[in-house]
Design an enzyme around this catalytic site. Structure first.
Site, short mmCIF file in Angstrom:
data_model
loop_
_atom_site.label_atom_id
_atom_site.label_comp_id
_atom_site.label_asym_id
_atom_site.label_seq_id
_atom_site.Cartn_x
_atom_site.Cartn_y
_atom_site.Cartn_z
N ASP A 170 7.22 89.78 -1.82
CA ASP A 170 6.87 91.31 -1.71
C ASP A 170 7.91 92.19 -0.95
O ASP A 170 7.55 92.87 0.02
CB ASP A 170 5.43 91.63 -1.23
N HIS A 217 10.46 86.88 9.26
CA HIS A 217 9.46 85.96 8.83
C HIS A 217 9.82 85.05 7.52
O HIS A 217 9.64 83.90 7.57
CB HIS A 217 8.08 86.34 8.47
N ASP A 218 10.07 85.71 6.40
CA ASP A 218 10.29 84.92 5.45
C ASP A 218 11.58 84.33 5.27
O ASP A 218 11.48 83.29 4.38
CB ASP A 218 10.19 86.11 3.99
N ASN A 259 3.74 94.34 0.85
CA ASN A 259 4.36 95.24 1.78
C ASN A 259 4.43 96.82 1.10
O ASN A 259 4.30 97.59 1.98
CB ASN A 259 5.86 95.04 1.97
N PHE A 313 -0.43 89.17 7.82
CA PHE A 313 -0.64 90.04 6.56
C PHE A 313 -0.68 89.22 5.33
O PHE A 313 -1.60 89.68 4.50
CB PHE A 313 0.44 90.90 6.45
N ASN A 314 0.12 88.52 4.93
CA ASN A 314 0.23 87.93 3.51
C ASN A 314 -1.30 87.31 3.51
O ASN A 314 -1.94 87.10 2.38
CB ASN A 314 0.98 86.70 3.47
N THR A 370 6.42 84.51 -0.22
CA THR A 370 6.63 85.02 1.11
C THR A 370 5.53 86.65 1.10
O THR A 370 6.00 87.39 1.66
CB THR A 370 7.97 85.36 1.40
N ASP A 418 11.82 89.95 3.29
CA ASP A 418 11.73 89.33 2.09
C ASP A 418 13.18 89.44 1.54
O ASP A 418 13.92 88.53 0.97
CB ASP A 418 10.76 90.03 0.88
O1 RIB Z 1 3.14 88.71 8.33
C1 RIB Z 1 4.43 88.80 7.71
C2 RIB Z 1 4.49 88.81 6.36
O2 RIB Z 1 3.94 89.86 5.88
C3 RIB Z 1 5.89 88.77 5.93
O3 RIB Z 1 5.87 88.29 4.70
C4 RIB Z 1 6.38 90.30 5.54
O4 RIB Z 1 7.19 90.51 4.62
C5 RIB Z 1 4.94 90.68 5.18
O5 RIB Z 1 4.75 90.42 3.81
CA CA Z 2 6.90 89.36 2.75
#
Ligand code: RIB
Ligand code: CA
Length: 311
Positions: A11, A239-240, A40, A166-167, A125, A16
């Site tokens: 996303d 993160h990703d 996102n 979040f994901n 991701t 990403d």
């Molecule tokens: O919490 C971080 C994740 O949420 C990452 O994948 C960021 O791109 C958002 O999608």
């Molecule tokens: Ca992401």
């Protein structure tokens, strides 16, 4: 060495986008395609952003397939406060000239998995909506997945709420479907990604590397604004890219095999990944859970690979 065949379900989203660039620059990986999901930003924007990044590095050959434009059950919620109105605010990336393939991401995933000569590693991701739909609609294709290495969840952290990452929070029902699929799942959570921060000094090194390094530096500048203000961190978690790096270079991330259950409840606990770290339950062990990372090695790999575009 035969490269690992991967599909990135994402996303974009700043991290990403950096994960996508890392995948493209890693000879250990063979990127079969990119699927996009609402997260996102809206699906339209995450799809456009995937195309923009691929076009920026001349990789229009990589197919992009658009997927779910909202979670399975929950209302759509986009993280404009982190990634901006375009989902990739900061750099002046031109709008895409290309388009996604006709097929829906879930159909694309199924067709690609069934046609792949070797089992595929799927790297989600973003919210897991597309992956959960694949499991339900195309179990035969899902059986061709060698590993799912997902960025999401946390043992003890939360970023969208005190309880959740979040994901997973965005589509907890989809996440639970993935964790209970019986497939080989690795969870790269916040406990790991918050240990490996890209800093302004790294961004300066990237800018000096050339055009793509400068793009990542500009992505960082916008993305770091949120993390510095919110967390006071000296850098920002990419993160990703950690999920991609874990596939390209196993060993960077330390994992423990543990049971994970996703909270599908109300607002307070929604999206919590209950990781049974101390084996206090009889829940089935269903994931390799990230518990540690060689941060320096990850960051050096990331900088080396991003810089290689301009070598
Ligand atoms: O919490 C971080 C994740 O949420 C990452 O994948 C960021 O791109 C958002 O999608
Ligand atoms: Ca992401």
């Amino acid at each position: 060495m035969t490269p690992t065949q991967i599909i990135l379900d994402c996303d974009p989203g700043h991290d990403d986008a950096i994960a996508l660039l890392l995948a493209l620059a890693s000879p250990e990986l063979d990127l079969l395609g990119v699927t996009t999901v609402s997260g996102n930003q809206t699906l339209e924007k995450t799809t456009a952003n995937a195309l923009r990044v691929l076009e920026f590095v001349g990789r229009e050959d990589v197919p992009v397939a658009a997927g779910a434009d909202r979670p399975l059950v929950r209302e759509r919620f986009v993280a404009s406060y982190v990634h901006g109105e375009t989902g990739l605010d900061g750099p002046a990336l031109p709008p895409p000239t290309g388009s996604p393939v006709e097929a829906h991401a879930v159909s694309f995933l199924a067709e690609t998995l069934l046609a792949a000569p070797r089992p595929v590693t799927l790297i989600p991701t973003g919210p897991l909506t597309n992956v959960s739909l694949l499991l339900s609609l195309h179990p035969d294709a899902a059986a061709r997945i060698d590993h799912i290495v997902l960025m999401g969840g946390a043992i003890a952290e939360g970023n969208v709420t005190p309880a959740a990452e979040f994901n997973i929070w965005a589509d907890p029902e989809a996440a639970q479907r993935v964790f209970s699929s019986g497939l080989d799942v690795t969870m790269i959570g916040l406990d790991v990604t918050h240990q490996a921060l890209l800093t302004p000094a790294h961004a300066e090194r990237l800018r000096r590397a050339g055009r793509v390094g400068t793009l990542v530096g500009e992505l960082f500048d916008f993305y770091h604004r949120f993390h510095h203000e919110t967390y006071g961190f000296p850098g920002s978690p990419v993160h990703d890219a950690v999920a991609v790096a874990h596939v390209a270079r196993p060993g960077l991330v330390e994992t423990s095999d543990r049971a994970v259950v996703v909270d599908r409840g109300g607002e307070l606990s929604r999206g919590r990944t209950y990781v049974d770290l101390w084996r206090r339950t009889d829940w089935p062990v269903n994931a390799h859970v990230g518990t540690g990372i060689d941060a320096d090695a990850f960051l050096e790999l990331l900088l080396e690979r991003i810089s290689s575009f301009d070598a």
